[in-house]
Design an enzyme around this catalytic site. Structure first.
Site, short mmCIF file in Angstrom:
data_model
loop_
_atom_site.label_atom_id
_atom_site.label_comp_id
_atom_site.label_asym_id
_atom_site.label_seq_id
_atom_site.Cartn_x
_atom_site.Cartn_y
_atom_site.Cartn_z
N ARG A 73 -0.10 75.17 -0.49
CA ARG A 73 -0.69 76.32 -1.17
C ARG A 73 -0.04 76.53 -2.53
O ARG A 73 -0.71 76.89 -3.51
CB ARG A 73 -0.49 77.60 -0.35
CG ARG A 73 -1.52 77.83 0.67
CD ARG A 73 -1.41 79.22 1.28
NE ARG A 73 -2.07 79.24 2.57
CZ ARG A 73 -3.38 79.29 2.75
NH1 ARG A 73 -4.19 79.34 1.72
NH2 ARG A 73 -3.90 79.28 3.96
N ARG A 99 -9.82 81.82 -0.60
CA ARG A 99 -8.49 81.23 -0.40
C ARG A 99 -7.46 82.34 -0.34
O ARG A 99 -7.55 83.33 -1.09
CB ARG A 99 -8.11 80.30 -1.57
CG ARG A 99 -9.01 79.13 -1.77
CD ARG A 99 -9.00 78.14 -0.64
NE ARG A 99 -7.66 77.60 -0.35
CZ ARG A 99 -7.37 76.90 0.74
NH1 ARG A 99 -8.30 76.66 1.64
NH2 ARG A 99 -6.17 76.45 0.93
N LEU A 101 -4.00 83.63 -1.36
CA LEU A 101 -3.16 83.33 -2.52
C LEU A 101 -1.69 83.54 -2.21
O LEU A 101 -1.32 84.42 -1.43
CB LEU A 101 -3.60 84.22 -3.69
CG LEU A 101 -5.06 83.97 -4.10
CD1 LEU A 101 -5.60 85.12 -4.93
CD2 LEU A 101 -5.19 82.65 -4.84
N HIS A 117 -14.07 92.92 -1.15
CA HIS A 117 -14.00 92.58 0.26
C HIS A 117 -15.16 93.26 0.98
O HIS A 117 -15.41 94.45 0.75
CB HIS A 117 -12.65 93.04 0.85
CG HIS A 117 -12.50 92.67 2.28
ND1 HIS A 117 -12.24 91.39 2.70
CD2 HIS A 117 -12.60 93.41 3.42
CE1 HIS A 117 -12.17 91.35 4.02
NE2 HIS A 117 -12.39 92.57 4.48
C1 GAR Z 1 -19.21 88.59 -0.70
O1 GAR Z 1 -19.81 89.30 0.35
C2 GAR Z 1 -17.74 88.97 -0.82
O2 GAR Z 1 -17.50 90.31 -0.55
C3 GAR Z 1 -17.13 88.09 0.24
O3 GAR Z 1 -17.80 86.86 0.12
C4 GAR Z 1 -19.13 87.10 -0.36
C5 GAR Z 1 -19.36 86.23 -1.57
O4 GAR Z 1 -20.68 86.28 -2.00
N1 GAR Z 1 -15.71 87.95 0.04
C6 GAR Z 1 -14.85 87.79 1.03
O5 GAR Z 1 -15.18 87.71 2.20
C7 GAR Z 1 -13.41 87.70 0.59
N2 GAR Z 1 -12.54 87.71 1.71
P1 GAR Z 1 -21.09 85.76 -3.44
O6 GAR Z 1 -20.50 84.36 -3.60
O7 GAR Z 1 -22.59 85.71 -3.40
O8 GAR Z 1 -20.56 86.72 -4.45
#
Ligand code: GAR
Length: 197
Positions: A73, A99, A101, A117
């Site tokens: 990492r 990922r 971090l 999130h």
């Molecule tokens: C989104 O729902 C975001 O909140 C989530 O991934 C999706 C990405 O969608 N993020 C996580 O789960 C972070 N842990 P996108 O690529 O269409 O923006």
């Protein structure tokens, strides 16, 4: 946040719909003229991330730093940092960047690093947030924009949106309802940071 040119670097792993919402908001709301801010680059840890092609078509710099090519990492984060720092960012925006971090990375961008999130934090950190909300019988779900700290999905909350969980919802139907709100709150949170800073 200081400096006349506030460069924004967006990190993605997939479709990049939040990235697109931010790029479009920056354009529509004239972030460059009003805050000296512009999205300059989109970086993915996956070459297959479909959001990269869209970003390229918008004339943004794109890059891939494939985590699979690194033994640790720390090594991946070091390579990612050097790619990001070429753009001298005022903000590093995690938009579906999947990922975890390292503390060193988080420290390097302290005060400049934000994430979205798909849950109402502090509930449901981690993965499968929508299924877990349904399984728990939650009546409401949502999304949170927050500053990033070394602890996963923690850090100061900047914006939240709430949506109902409806009878018969699946993780996919709930995710779609939440994602539509993500596209509203992420640009709004960033604009508020730019205006403040
Ligand atoms: C989104 O729902 C975001 O909140 C989530 O991934 C999706 C990405 O969608 N993020 C996580 O789960 C972070 N842990 P996108 O690529 O269409 O923006």
């Amino acid at each position: 946040m200081s400096g006349v040119n506030k460069n924004i670097v967006i990190l993605i792993s997939g479709g990049g719909s939040n990235m697109a919402a931010i790029v479009e908001a920056a354009r529509a709301r004239q972030w460059r003229a009003r805050y000296g801010a512009r999205v300059v680059a989109v970086i993915s840890n996956k070459a297959a991330a479909s959001g990269l092609a869209w970003a390229g078509m918008q004339g943004l710099a794109t890059a891939v730093v494939d985590h699979a090519g690194f033994a640790s990492r720390e090594a991946f984060d070091a390579a990612l940092m050097s790619e990001i720092d070429r753009h001298d960012p005022a903000l590093v925006v995690l938009a579906g960047f999947m990922r975890i971090l390292t503390p060193g990375f988080v420290q390097h961008y302290e005060g400049r690093l934000v994430n979205i999130h798909p849950s109402l934090l502090p509930a449901f950190t981690g993965l499968k947030t929508h299924q877990r909300a349904i399984d728990m019988g939650c009546r409401f779900a949502g999304a949170t924009v927050h500053r990033v700290t070394a602890e996963l999905d923690h850090g100061e909350i900047l914006e939240q949106a709430v949506v109902p969980v409806l009878t018969g919802d699946t993780a996919d139907t709930l995710a779609a309802r939440v994602l539509a709100q993500e596209h509203v709150i992420y640009p709004r949170a960033l604009e508020r940071l730019l205006a403040a800073g």
